[in-house]
Design an enzyme around this catalytic site. Structure first.
Site, PDB file in Angstrom:
ATOM      1  N   ASP A 104      61.641  -2.378  41.823  1.00  0.00           N
ATOM      2  CA  ASP A 104      61.069  -2.286  43.165  1.00  0.00           C
ATOM      3  C   ASP A 104      61.199  -0.883  43.745  1.00  0.00           C
ATOM      4  O   ASP A 104      62.281  -0.467  44.139  1.00  0.00           O
ATOM      5  CB  ASP A 104      61.794  -3.294  44.059  1.00  0.00           C
ATOM      6  N   ASP A 280      54.588   0.828  46.536  1.00  0.00           N
ATOM      7  CA  ASP A 280      55.586  -0.227  46.375  1.00  0.00           C
ATOM      8  C   ASP A 280      55.285  -1.114  45.167  1.00  0.00           C
ATOM      9  O   ASP A 280      54.405  -1.980  45.228  1.00  0.00           O
ATOM     10  CB  ASP A 280      55.633  -1.054  47.661  1.00  0.00           C
TER      11      ASP A 280
END
Length: 400
Positions: A104, A280
């Site tokens: 992430d 992201d």
């Protein structure tokens, strides 16, 4: 939608972070000028595995032992739940117990369950590692109604041949029940440690500072419509996954991997932005303010609110293929219709749901969140050198 709820917690402090408030100081070694030389050497090399990079003239405080790169296969759980990020194995402890974690770039914390009574997924057997230590300091992260909490610990963490000793992570003893439905045990944050709940450098930052990687960047290839085939490379760049040159975009905030969002071009019409965009890998769709979303969809004929989705979702005729690109740091990057078109707005509908979602203006003030929907078209590189930058090269997905 679960992802939206999680997003609201994940980015709840974004305005403060992007304004330079409430940040953890980044280690000085991550701004070492020697990082520039390492990165430049990597991109003048003609091989795809980058195994022959010179160590360049980096200060001894950053560069020391033998260095290398490592690649981890990532899985896209496309058959189960589109809200699950791409994930892969990470080794924990002296015996390198392999556990699946989400990778992430929108977060900066590493956590894994340890002695968690309610956790249904594989846990780290800390008792089997002689190098495990627990600080007993409280650790907690929130993802909407989901959470993971426990204490801050440290141990040896590894991926491939790359290992960091005394890497801090959350030793989680309590998680919300919905985590048990996911195929992952935890999460590896790859954002800047300036936003880390733990207040500690990330796994990749420690690899850089300990001179374990040949280059101060990691790169990500995400497949389209396939559960396997995606990969992340730490300290390397796989040219076989790109079909064109890299375009560099400067990072404007060392918090998330934040670049400037100039605007969007929709069907040849420009929609002005002047916003911060977080790249992201832990988010699937693209999120903007409701105001920006309305302006974008106003340029797609036949658009209206999606009837079977929450507010902020739009639909458009399935038989149309609108062209959309984003201007990031002065460069245009296209969004594939294959990824933008999410599917029918209900059974038998002639309208399809678009992958750009509008959230309330107050929450999305000044920010755009660009997830894997966009990254499937672009091989992406996250580089700590040259003041920090993100590189995009056309993905091999576009040639298939």
């Amino acid at each position: 939608m679960a992802e939206i709820e999680a997003l609201r917690l994940k980015y709840q402090n974004a305005l403060n972070f992007l304004a330079g408030k409430d940040l953890v100081a980044l280690p000085d070694a991550l701004s070492d000028p020697g990082l520039d030389a390492l990165s430049d050497a990597a991109f003048t090399d003609t091989t795809s595995d980058l195994s022959g990079f010179a160590q360049a003239n980096m200060s001894s405080s950053v560069m020391n032992a033998a260095v290398q790169s490592a690649t981890d296969p990532l899985t896209d759980e496309i058959q189960r739940n589109s809200n699950i990020p791409f994930y892969g194995p990470l080794g924990f402890g002296k015996k390198s117990q392999q556990l699946s974690v989400a990778f992430d770039t929108g977060g900066a914390d590493l956590w894994i369950p340890v002695g968690c009574g309610d956790c249904g997924n594989p846990q780290y057997n800390a008792a089997a590692s002689s190098t495990y230590r627990n600080t007993m300091n409280v650790f907690k992260v929130n993802y909407g109604s989901s959470y993971a909490k426990g204490t801050l610990a440290y141990d040896t963490i590894g991926m491939g041949g790359l290992k960091v000793n005394n890497q801090y992570f959350g030793a989680v003893t309590d998680v919300s029940s919905n985590f048990n439905a996911d195929p992952i045990s935890g999460c590896l944050g790859l954002g800047f440690s300036s936003i880390a709940t733990s207040g500690k450098p990330t796994f990749f930052e420690n690899l850089i500072m300990q001179g374990k990687v040949e280059a101060p960047f990691f790169s990500v290839h995400l497949t389209r419509g396939k559960a396997s085939g995606s990969k992340i490379t730490l300290g390397g760049y796989d040219m076989s996954k790109a079909v064109g040159p890299l375009t560099w975009v400067p990072v404007i905030s060392k918090t998330y991997w934040t670049v400037h969002f100039d605007g969007a071009v929709v069907e040849g019409n420009y929609v002005s932005g002047d916003l911060d965009a977080a790249i992201d890998t832990g988010t699937t769709l693209i999120y903007v303010s409701q105001a920006i979303a309305s302006l974008i969809y106003a340029n797609i004929p036949g658009t209206g609110p999606a009837t079977n989705y929450d507010s902020g979702f739009f639909s458009f005729p399935c038989d149309s293929n609108p062209t959309i690109s984003f201007s990031l740091g002065g460069h245009d990057f296209g969004l594939s219709i294959q990824d933008f078109k999410l599917g029918q707005d209900g059974y038998g509908s002639k309208n399809c749901v678009g992958g750009i979602i509008g959230l309330d203006d107050a929450f999305m003030e000044g920010i755009v969140i660009i997830g894997t929907e966009f990254l499937k078209s672009w091989y992406s590189v996250y580089d700590y050198s040259h003041g920090a930058r993100v590189g995009f090269a056309p993905s091999i997905n576009n040639a298939q």
